[in-house]
Scaffold this active site. Structure first.
Site, PDB file in Angstrom:
ATOM      1  N   HIS A   1      -3.652  -5.056   0.338  1.00 38.15           N
ATOM      2  CA  HIS A   1      -3.009  -5.651   1.711  1.00 38.15           C
ATOM      3  C   HIS A   1      -3.124  -7.174   1.560  1.00 38.15           C
ATOM      4  CE1 HIS A   1      -2.687  -1.905   3.716  1.00 38.15           C
ATOM      5  NE2 HIS A   1      -3.596  -1.572   3.260  1.00 38.15           N
TER       6      HIS A   1
ATOM      7  N   CYS B   1       0.713  -1.178  -0.005  1.00 41.67           N
ATOM      8  CA  CYS B   1       0.087  -0.089   0.035  1.00 41.67           C
ATOM      9  C   CYS B   1       0.560   1.179  -0.039  1.00 41.67           C
ATOM     10  CB  CYS B   1      -0.884  -0.161   1.105  1.00 41.67           C
ATOM     11  SG  CYS B   1      -2.466   0.903   0.765  1.00 41.67           S
TER      12      CYS B   1
ATOM     13  N   GLU C   1      -1.780  -9.158   3.475  1.00 39.33           N
ATOM     14  CA  GLU C   1      -1.843  -9.998   4.764  1.00 39.33           C
ATOM     15  C   GLU C   1      -2.756 -10.179   5.354  1.00 39.33           C
ATOM     16  OE1 GLU C   1      -0.875  -6.655   3.826  1.00 39.33           O
ATOM     17  OE2 GLU C   1      -1.452  -5.245   5.528  1.00 39.33           O
TER      18      GLU C   1
HETATM   19  N1  GLN Z   1      -1.824   6.782   2.526  1.00 33.25           N
HETATM   20  C1  GLN Z   1      -2.060   5.801   1.393  1.00 33.25           C
HETATM   21  C2  GLN Z   1      -3.313   6.061   0.906  1.00 33.25           C
HETATM   22  O1  GLN Z   1      -4.109   6.827   1.569  1.00 33.25           O
HETATM   23  C3  GLN Z   1      -1.786   4.262   1.629  1.00 33.25           C
HETATM   24  C4  GLN Z   1      -2.805   3.714   2.709  1.00 33.25           C
HETATM   25  C5  GLN Z   1      -2.236   2.504   3.135  1.00 33.25           C
HETATM   26  O2  GLN Z   1      -1.207   2.210   3.127  1.00 33.25           O
HETATM   27  N2  GLN Z   1      -3.106   1.736   3.716  1.00 33.25           N
HETATM   28  O3  GLN Z   1      -3.457   5.728  -0.387  1.00 33.25           O
END
Ligand code: GLN
Length: 537
Positions: free
Chosen positions: A508, A382, A510
């Site tokens: 994600h 992410c 995970e």
């Molecule tokens: N801050 C980034 C976004 O809002 C990544 C978010 C995250 O890592 N969950 O896209």
């Protein structure tokens, strides 16, 4: 009719009630009983999405895009299920619903009160959860500690439920702490006695007491708790510290807790299949090789902020007969002292997890640069995906002011920009791009080798994305976007051909990792890490 197991906590928070709950449910499941699990969070937030990871650990994202408490992660990992948003009740949700009804005039002129209106709403919401899967048993974990003002209406509702549905349909399990006085090595039962007394003051007599201790509960400690708390000796369960949380079901099963619960609930054991779980624990315990992986984050002091990442790394490593030694790096330290980057030469892999905001972002970019230039296996998740794009734009494409619009509004080169549908959203709670979204993987890529299929679904939680205006240019310089979503508009996986393993995902992975089923992306990362080199434990 669904039977309820209510798990409350006493003495203090952070006792591992989530793990205990998941483990108990797993034991029943292994005996052929159909189970479901849900969580009551007595705080006023409508959901935990906006809560600071420092206070509450990581935010778990369900398949259907709910931002849940991290205990949902324990449930999903232990039970290998996917739990949905309707399995969480918070005080905020209960009051919201009651207040909406009040505004609609549904209470027909009555004075709306905690008892019976709030308690009725709680009972109704619990019965609604029970109907979702119609399982034989629904385990309800009550967040917080007995005695908290916040949890009173919930405990009162549950007391009523036990009276209405009967003892054989509602069972109370109380998880408490039994500390040991180091100097004398004595296990102290007083805190447990007090917390049970507190519970009884609310009209609830626990049926089973699970004691968190350092060492296995001694016989005389067990006898004392049994006597003072008015439960049978077999109803006092030792839940002592173990090397791996996944051992918890086994140590509790040795004390017969599964059969005990079935008997109390008038249910029969239909099969017995803990073997796979037991084999898995034995295998993990026999592991004697480890790999070092750096996790570069900004909440590294509180390990619970990255619990799913840690578990996913372990699942992957264990499946290849290795353990992982995680070296935690505070990203800001790299910004303050570039020398610190040299410490990364001790690791065989670097992971930059999800994150938000400016603090520490430059340090993460330095760590990514290190991984890319030194051919160290990299996994970005992410924020770790987005920053990999920023790093690449700055250092390979030579756009030194490139940035994510989240971190610099005025960057002339916003390679990461806000998702168009997010632009006009003002309310922050539950409004990110959340939950499972289907992706298409391009054949012939590393990502395709990792998943061995074209269509996969993964969970998301973000507001920003790779800016479509720059995709072509970025790819010309060598990054390959090998998976996309939303009809090809959104970039989901990036890879760097020629690098030992440079993979990052907008989603994600995970959240889909299970002890016996590691997530493919983590598996391929750890595999590359192992190939890079390992040390004996
Ligand atoms: N801050 C980034 C976004 O809002 C990544 C978010 C995250 O890592 N969950 O896209």
């Amino acid at each position: 009719m669904t039977k309820f197991i209510i798990v409350t906590g006493g003495v203090l928070s952070g006792l591992g009630k989530g793990v205990t709950s998941a483990a108990l449910d797993l034991l029943l499941k292994s005996k052929g009983v159909s189970v479901d699990i849900c969580k009551v969070d007595p705080y006023l937030n409508v959901d935990p999405g906006l809560m600071n990871p420092y206070q509450h650990g990581e935010v778990w994202v369900t398949k259907d895009g709910y931002e849940a408490d991290l205990d949902f992660g324990h449930y999903e990992r232990f039970l290998d299920v996917e739990i949905t948003r309707d399995h969480n009740i918070t005080t905020g949700r209960v009051y919201l619903s009651v207040l909406e009804k009040e505004r609609k005039g549904e209470y027909l002129g009555q004075t709306v009160q905690v008892i019976p209106h709030i308690t009725d709403e709680i009972k109704k919401q619990l019965q609604r959860i029970a109907r979702i899967n119609n399982s034989e048993v629904l385990l309800v974990e009550i967040g917080g500690t007995t005695g908290d003002i916040e949890s009173m209406p919930f405990l009162e509702a549950l007391r009523q439920m036990r009276m209405e549905l009967g003892k054989e349909n509602v069972l109370f399990v109380h998880v408490t702490l039994v500390p040991t006085l180091e100097a004398v090595g004595e296990q102290k039962t007083k805190p447990t006695q007090h917390s049970v007394k507190e519970l009884r003051g609310l009209g609830i007599q626990p049926d089973i007491i699970v004691c968190r201790t350092k060492k296995p509960l001694k016989e005389d400690t067990r006898a004392k708790i049994s006597l003072f708390c008015d439960v049978g000796k077999l109803d006092v369960i030792s839940n002592h510290d173990v090397d791996f949380v996944y051992e918890v079901p086994l140590i509790m099963e040795e004390q017969g807790v599964g059969d005990n619960i079935l008997a109390k609930l008038n249910l029969r054991e239909r099969r017995r299949d803990l073997k796979k779980w037991r084999d898995f624990i034995n295998k993990v315990k026999g592991i004697d090789k480890k790999v070092n992986i750096a996790v570069v984050g900004k909440y590294v002091e509180l390990r619970d902020s990255y619990i799913s990442i840690v578990e996913a790394l372990r699942h992957a490593a264990w499946s290849m007969g290795r353990d992982v030694n995680i070296l935690w790096f505070e990203a800001e330290d790299f910004e303050e002292n570039k020398e610190k980057l040299k410490e990364l030469s001790d690791v065989q892999g670097i992971l930059v997890p999800g994150g938000f905001g400016k603090r520490g972002s430059e340090g993460k970019i330095l760590a990514i640069k290190y991984a890319r230039e030194n051919n160290v296996p990299y996994l970005g998740i992410c924020f770790g995906f987005q920053l990999a794009v920023v790093e690449f734009a700055r250092n390979v494409m030579k756009k030194d002011k490139a940035n994510s619009a989240e971190l610099d509004h005025d960057t002339p080169y916003p390679v990461i920009d806000i998702l168009p549908e997010q632009k006009d959203i003002e309310q922050l709670g539950g409004t990110m791009r959340l939950g499972e979204i289907p992706l298409k993987i391009e054949e012939g890529t590393i990502a395709y080798r990792i998943y061995s299929k074209r269509n996969v679904r993964e969970r998301h939680r973000h507001r920003y994305e790779v800016n479509p205006e720059f995709i072509e240019e970025i790819e010309k310089y060598g990054i390959k976007f090998s998976a996309r979503s939303d009809k090809g508009r959104r970039m989901e996986i990036l890879e760097l051909p020629g690098h030992i393993h440079f993979i990052a995902t907008q989603f994600h992975p995970e959240f889909k990792s299970r002890p016996l089923k590691p997530a493919p992306v983590f598996f391929s990362f750890v595999k590359a890490v192992i190939e890079k080199g390992e040390e004996n434990v």
